[in-house]
Design a protein around this motif. Sequence first.
Motif, PDB file in Angstrom:
ATOM      1  N   PHE A 109     -10.603  53.398  32.264  1.00 37.15           N
ATOM      2  CA  PHE A 109     -11.973  52.902  32.150  1.00 37.15           C
ATOM      3  C   PHE A 109     -12.765  53.731  31.157  1.00 37.15           C
ATOM      4  O   PHE A 109     -13.531  53.194  30.358  1.00 37.15           O
ATOM      5  CB  PHE A 109     -12.649  52.927  33.513  1.00 37.15           C
ATOM      6  N   PHE A 110     -12.567  55.037  31.198  1.00 30.96           N
ATOM      7  CA  PHE A 110     -13.399  55.876  30.354  1.00 30.96           C
ATOM      8  C   PHE A 110     -13.069  55.719  28.882  1.00 30.96           C
ATOM      9  O   PHE A 110     -13.937  55.834  28.028  1.00 30.96           O
ATOM     10  CB  PHE A 110     -13.316  57.335  30.813  1.00 30.96           C
ATOM     11  N   CYS A 148      -7.412  41.940  32.239  1.00 32.45           N
ATOM     12  CA  CYS A 148      -7.301  42.511  33.575  1.00 32.45           C
ATOM     13  C   CYS A 148      -6.394  41.663  34.469  1.00 32.45           C
ATOM     14  O   CYS A 148      -5.681  42.181  35.317  1.00 32.45           O
ATOM     15  CB  CYS A 148      -8.705  42.604  34.123  1.00 32.45           C
ATOM     16  N   ALA A 164      -6.113  48.555  33.291  1.00 31.22           N
ATOM     17  CA  ALA A 164      -6.989  47.386  33.332  1.00 31.22           C
ATOM     18  C   ALA A 164      -8.437  47.786  33.142  1.00 31.22           C
ATOM     19  O   ALA A 164      -9.279  46.934  32.919  1.00 31.22           O
ATOM     20  CB  ALA A 164      -6.820  46.651  34.657  1.00 31.22           C
ATOM     21  N   GLY A 165      -8.717  49.080  33.253  1.00 30.79           N
ATOM     22  CA  GLY A 165     -10.074  49.544  32.994  1.00 30.79           C
ATOM     23  C   GLY A 165     -10.982  49.494  34.193  1.00 30.79           C
ATOM     24  O   GLY A 165     -12.149  49.190  34.067  1.00 30.79           O
ATOM     25  N   ILE A 166     -10.438  49.790  35.382  1.00 30.02           N
ATOM     26  CA  ILE A 166     -11.272  49.813  36.571  1.00 30.02           C
ATOM     27  C   ILE A 166     -11.746  51.239  36.793  1.00 30.02           C
ATOM     28  O   ILE A 166     -10.920  52.145  36.879  1.00 30.02           O
ATOM     29  CB  ILE A 166     -10.477  49.362  37.811  1.00 30.02           C
ATOM     30  N   PRO A 167     -13.041  51.468  36.882  1.00 31.13           N
ATOM     31  CA  PRO A 167     -13.474  52.824  37.210  1.00 31.13           C
ATOM     32  C   PRO A 167     -13.075  53.171  38.631  1.00 31.13           C
ATOM     33  O   PRO A 167     -12.905  52.249  39.433  1.00 31.13           O
ATOM     34  CB  PRO A 167     -14.998  52.732  37.080  1.00 31.13           C
ATOM     35  N   PRO A 168     -12.919  54.395  38.979  1.00 27.33           N
ATOM     36  CA  PRO A 168     -13.141  55.605  38.210  1.00 27.33           C
ATOM     37  C   PRO A 168     -11.867  56.138  37.560  1.00 27.33           C
ATOM     38  O   PRO A 168     -11.744  57.340  37.396  1.00 27.33           O
ATOM     39  CB  PRO A 168     -13.638  56.570  39.277  1.00 27.33           C
ATOM     40  N   LEU A 169     -10.932  55.293  37.196  1.00 25.31           N
ATOM     41  CA  LEU A 169      -9.681  55.792  36.635  1.00 25.31           C
ATOM     42  C   LEU A 169      -9.835  56.037  35.128  1.00 25.31           C
ATOM     43  O   LEU A 169     -10.794  55.589  34.494  1.00 25.31           O
ATOM     44  CB  LEU A 169      -8.567  54.793  36.914  1.00 25.31           C
ATOM     45  N   PHE A 177     -14.975  52.778  28.088  1.00 26.49           N
ATOM     46  CA  PHE A 177     -16.394  53.118  28.200  1.00 26.49           C
ATOM     47  C   PHE A 177     -16.899  53.757  26.909  1.00 26.49           C
ATOM     48  O   PHE A 177     -17.904  53.327  26.343  1.00 26.49           O
ATOM     49  CB  PHE A 177     -16.555  54.080  29.376  1.00 26.49           C
ATOM     50  N   PHE A 215     -15.652  41.635  38.495  1.00 26.63           N
ATOM     51  CA  PHE A 215     -15.386  42.499  37.351  1.00 26.63           C
ATOM     52  C   PHE A 215     -16.068  41.964  36.103  1.00 26.63           C
ATOM     53  O   PHE A 215     -16.718  42.704  35.362  1.00 26.63           O
ATOM     54  CB  PHE A 215     -13.872  42.592  37.147  1.00 26.63           C
ATOM     55  N   LEU A 216     -15.973  40.672  35.876  1.00 28.66           N
ATOM     56  CA  LEU A 216     -16.572  40.086  34.680  1.00 28.66           C
ATOM     57  C   LEU A 216     -18.082  40.258  34.725  1.00 28.66           C
ATOM     58  O   LEU A 216     -18.707  40.657  33.736  1.00 28.66           O
ATOM     59  CB  LEU A 216     -16.199  38.606  34.579  1.00 28.66           C
ATOM     60  N   VAL A 260     -19.866  53.058  37.942  1.00 31.55           N
ATOM     61  CA  VAL A 260     -18.519  53.527  38.292  1.00 31.55           C
ATOM     62  C   VAL A 260     -18.221  53.278  39.762  1.00 31.55           C
ATOM     63  O   VAL A 260     -17.179  52.722  40.122  1.00 31.55           O
ATOM     64  CB  VAL A 260     -18.372  55.023  37.947  1.00 31.55           C
ATOM     65  N   LEU A 262     -19.125  43.843  34.046  1.00 33.46           N
ATOM     66  CA  LEU A 262     -18.952  44.325  32.681  1.00 33.46           C
ATOM     67  C   LEU A 262     -20.216  44.066  31.861  1.00 33.46           C
ATOM     68  O   LEU A 262     -20.559  44.849  30.985  1.00 33.46           O
ATOM     69  CB  LEU A 262     -17.755  43.648  32.032  1.00 33.46           C
ATOM     70  N   GLU A 273     -18.069  49.534  40.861  1.00 36.86           N
ATOM     71  CA  GLU A 273     -16.814  48.874  40.529  1.00 36.86           C
ATOM     72  C   GLU A 273     -15.653  49.403  41.340  1.00 36.86           C
ATOM     73  O   GLU A 273     -14.723  48.666  41.646  1.00 36.86           O
ATOM     74  CB  GLU A 273     -16.485  49.097  39.054  1.00 36.86           C
ATOM     75  N   PHE A 320      -4.148  49.758  37.469  1.00 41.33           N
ATOM     76  CA  PHE A 320      -5.598  49.678  37.624  1.00 41.33           C
ATOM     77  C   PHE A 320      -6.276  50.442  36.505  1.00 41.33           C
ATOM     78  O   PHE A 320      -7.307  50.023  35.975  1.00 41.33           O
ATOM     79  CB  PHE A 320      -6.027  50.258  38.976  1.00 41.33           C
ATOM     80  N   SER A 371     -11.429  42.123  27.820  1.00 42.51           N
ATOM     81  CA  SER A 371     -10.785  43.097  28.722  1.00 42.51           C
ATOM     82  C   SER A 371     -10.826  42.568  30.156  1.00 42.51           C
ATOM     83  O   SER A 371      -9.934  42.891  30.940  1.00 42.51           O
ATOM     84  CB  SER A 371     -11.429  44.468  28.599  1.00 42.51           C
ATOM     85  N   ALA A 372     -11.832  41.747  30.480  1.00 42.55           N
ATOM     86  CA  ALA A 372     -11.811  41.132  31.816  1.00 42.55           C
ATOM     87  C   ALA A 372     -10.673  40.129  31.929  1.00 42.55           C
ATOM     88  O   ALA A 372     -10.050  40.005  32.978  1.00 42.55           O
ATOM     89  CB  ALA A 372     -13.138  40.447  32.110  1.00 42.55           C
TER      90      ALA A 372
END
Lengths: 497, 531
Positions: free
Chosen positions: B413-414, B443, B405-410, B417, A174-175, A140, A178, A143, B402, B439-440
């Motif tokens: 992402f979870f 993004c 797009a799945g960027i932690p810690p938002l 996850f 990012f890639l 976490v 993952l 990233e 963000f 998903s990348a």
Amino acid sequence: MTLGKIVFFITLIMPIVAIAKLLTMRSKRYTELRNVAISFSTIIFLLTLLLYALFIEKSSFFQYTLEGSWFPEANLGFFYGIDGVSLLLIILTAFLIPVCILCTWESITIRLKTYLVTLFLTEFSLFNAFSVLDLALFYVFFESVLIPMFVMILIWGSRERRVHAAYQFFIYTFLGSLFMLLGILFVYSLFGTTDYLYLLNVDFSFNTQLFLWLSFFLSFAIKVPMVPFHIWLPEAHVEAPTPGSVLLAGVLLKLGTYGFLRFSIPLFPEASAYFSPLLFTMAILGVVYASCTTLRQVDLKKIIAYSSVAHMSLVIVGLFSDSIYGLGGAVFLMLSHGVVSSALFLCVGVLYDRYHTRLITYYGGMVSFMPLFAFLFLSFSMANMGFPGTSAFVGEFLIIMSSFFSNTFVCFFISVGVILSAAYSVWCYNRVMFGPTSSYIIKFSDLNKREFNYLLVLFLIVMLFGLLPNLILDLLHTPCAQILFLKRGWVLDCILF
Amino acid sequence: MNSFVTLLSWFIPECILIFFATLILLYGLYESKVSFYKQVELIKKLMYYAGNTCFFIFFFIWLFFNKLTSGVMDYQVAPDYFSYSMKILLFLFSGIIFMLSAGYFRFEKKIKAFEIPVVMLLSCLGMSLLISSNNFAIAYLAMELQSLSIYAIITAKRDTKASSEAAFKYFVLGVISSAIFLLGVSFLYAYTGTISFLQLKPILSYVVESTFLLGDTALPSNLSYGIIFSISLILVGVFFKLSVVPFHIWTPEIYRKAPTPMVLFLAILPKVSMWAFFMRLYFYVFSDFLPKFSLVIQACALLSLLVGSLGALRQARLRAIIAYSAIANMGFILLGLSTFSVGGYKASLVYLIIYSIITMCNFSVILAVRCRYGEKLFYLKNVITLLYTHPFTGIVFVINLFSIAGIPPLAGFFGKFFVIQSLMASNMVFAAVTAVVLSAISCFYYLRLIVYMIVESDYRFSRYRGDGIPEADLMDWYMKVDFVEDKQYYTDMSTILVVSMFFMACFNVLFFLFPSLIIDSAWLMVKSFME
């Protein structure tokens, strides 16, 4: 709770406090904003020094351990603790933030508040990434550094190409990460936990290790960056503003090597041994290729960026050289490179602030009217090539020595890299500083007091650790020995201190 | 008599809904005839009333649903923990959506029909019944009530070509999918002789047991295949409503052309209700047949991810991007379901909640900002400079992008996850790797929006750099210049929009610290359903 734990907890949350304070201020009051930011960042730096003072060097345990429940029914929790390596990297981060604020004291005039908030967000993520002992949370924070850096390159970058660079930086990293996420989730599905200390004591089967090692490797190799994955780095460096480059070269690259050191090597020792020829090959390619590429660059920032690639490859050789000198030297070089490359980027930033170009062609003969700058730039160039007496020498010497024992072939090639580093550093310095005065230069001004002071501090640090390396090596001895012993399969009981 | 009262008590939320809907309709009629109210003001007021009705029902179920719950019996509706908690979610979201979209009608002078809030309420009624339906007849009726109301509200701007076209397309496609659904139900009735869920379950498990396990010859040999056929027809109807590939074609078109609040309505609520219905149908009624469908569901999920991620790359319209991102997110939700594990269902529900909140946030940004002549953020180029002209909205939008797009810690992402974690736990490595790579890729287009919001402004701004204007004042100067030039923004920042945007941004950021709040309740809901 002991005093150390309290100090550590305060250090962790202090950047958030700084952000909260900055957000409540008026965005037009630039002087106030700068003063608040510099005082907060200095306080944080002093707190990390206090952590250093309270640290017990000889202890082989993680210290200042903090626990918190995060997500009890899934068996995930906050778990913090630091050893010597983490402590030094945290101090390095905390040291570079005030330098970043100082180096843009006058040059950033738009959206200063956002800029300061971004810096503190980066600091927060890095502190957490270096001190968290849980794979999922490490991911976490690993990233979350992307968000502030992406924003920083986009908003304060100088050219149009920064969009391209920002995309590359973001999507590459990012890639890669993952796949690390997949690896972490695989560990989680195997053991039902991602607690680092627990995972140190379990045995992964060899095939599992290979899969997990590769998934972690992809993410760390992109972050380091190792040679086939390094394309994003020169782009990002060139397009980022000076503080962005400083943080990128100074700390963010270390996240990758820190990941190798903390996770790949101790958790998957057999896979690390199995893949170390691959890593050596990539590192040799990295050292030689990046050094040769550096020779033909015309952009000052690109020169430093490619030399970073070469130095980080050297760090990788040290990490996988399977000896305590190599590990210690690798961490030492990480820290030294964090200071030296930051200092070089700051020097380029000084030039850029004055002349708004980074191309070598437009410079020449600077030594005659920037004597102070010439002296400091010379010392940092010397440090970059690993001159004896500077901090980089100690790290490079240890790494080359250990690689001589473990693999003479590798040793030969990375020594070639060191020779090449002397070539590009000297040549770059020569073209910028000596020769006839460039006809493009019409205004002359040497370093002002602010610039001289922060560069002087960096210079003193470089010299100090070059002459007294034991200040750092003492701290590194125990964690490195522990990582090696774990690798040898000696069971250490990881009772918390 | 007693049983009638019990039966009625399960319908109290729906009764309240009908009562208030009628009241709002009568009030609207009265106001529009008597006091010569400005029609737009009237609709806005009625939207607030409808939203408050939803909130009232939300609190009502929340406070009393333990008393409403009783054992499962062979009735038309299933008054269990799962359906009531899904209803809580449904009415909470619908209340927020009514509140968010009320301000919209101030700008749309052409919309005259004050019945719109009432029709939307009736659609909510359909969803509420669908969630708790325990019988194919009532499920079909509820689904039609939900869909017909949506067809009606999409035509709200019936003077414009886009709106009528969207409604017509959605109507034709929706009706076809409903017909296929109904065909599947009638096949099922033909093979088993019942449409009640409670009676179907033992029959279907008997069929599976005797045909596939024991090889019993007493049953007709093609019976199980007939049932599989009818189940797949029903699957088509459900997937159409969830906008899962290959039944997704309507999504970008409708999202682009329908009026914004209606898109907001149709992007979230039918998905919540259809998700609940899908859970009940496939994991309760058809659970014994599911191994036959696992590959199909997984393939549809992965295809949704693929189409959602790649389709949005070349879109120039904001809402088309949101539509494709909805398809991709539905892929994730379905991927969680396709694991057939409790963890997967939980992950899917958590993802649904997070997706709904993120989508609401996206639409509140679109509703809050209007360009010159009152047009909304329609093209990507309308987003340029948003971060500087509307700092608050812009920052909320950046955080939200963000997050999605799945960027932690938002929060976003979870969601991913937990879904990927459930995939890894059930050894679906291929699906996990595909989901991660796609998903990348996806993004990228969220990042592109952020880049538009940050960068494009800058190099227009740099044109004025060095004109003797102090750098610090350049931004102000720039905004003045721009104001004259071509981009005159004004906003519809009602207090409700600001507050809800603030809370949604906080949700995105703070979910990291308190994930248990949502995950615990999702866990309870799924667990109760499994028992």
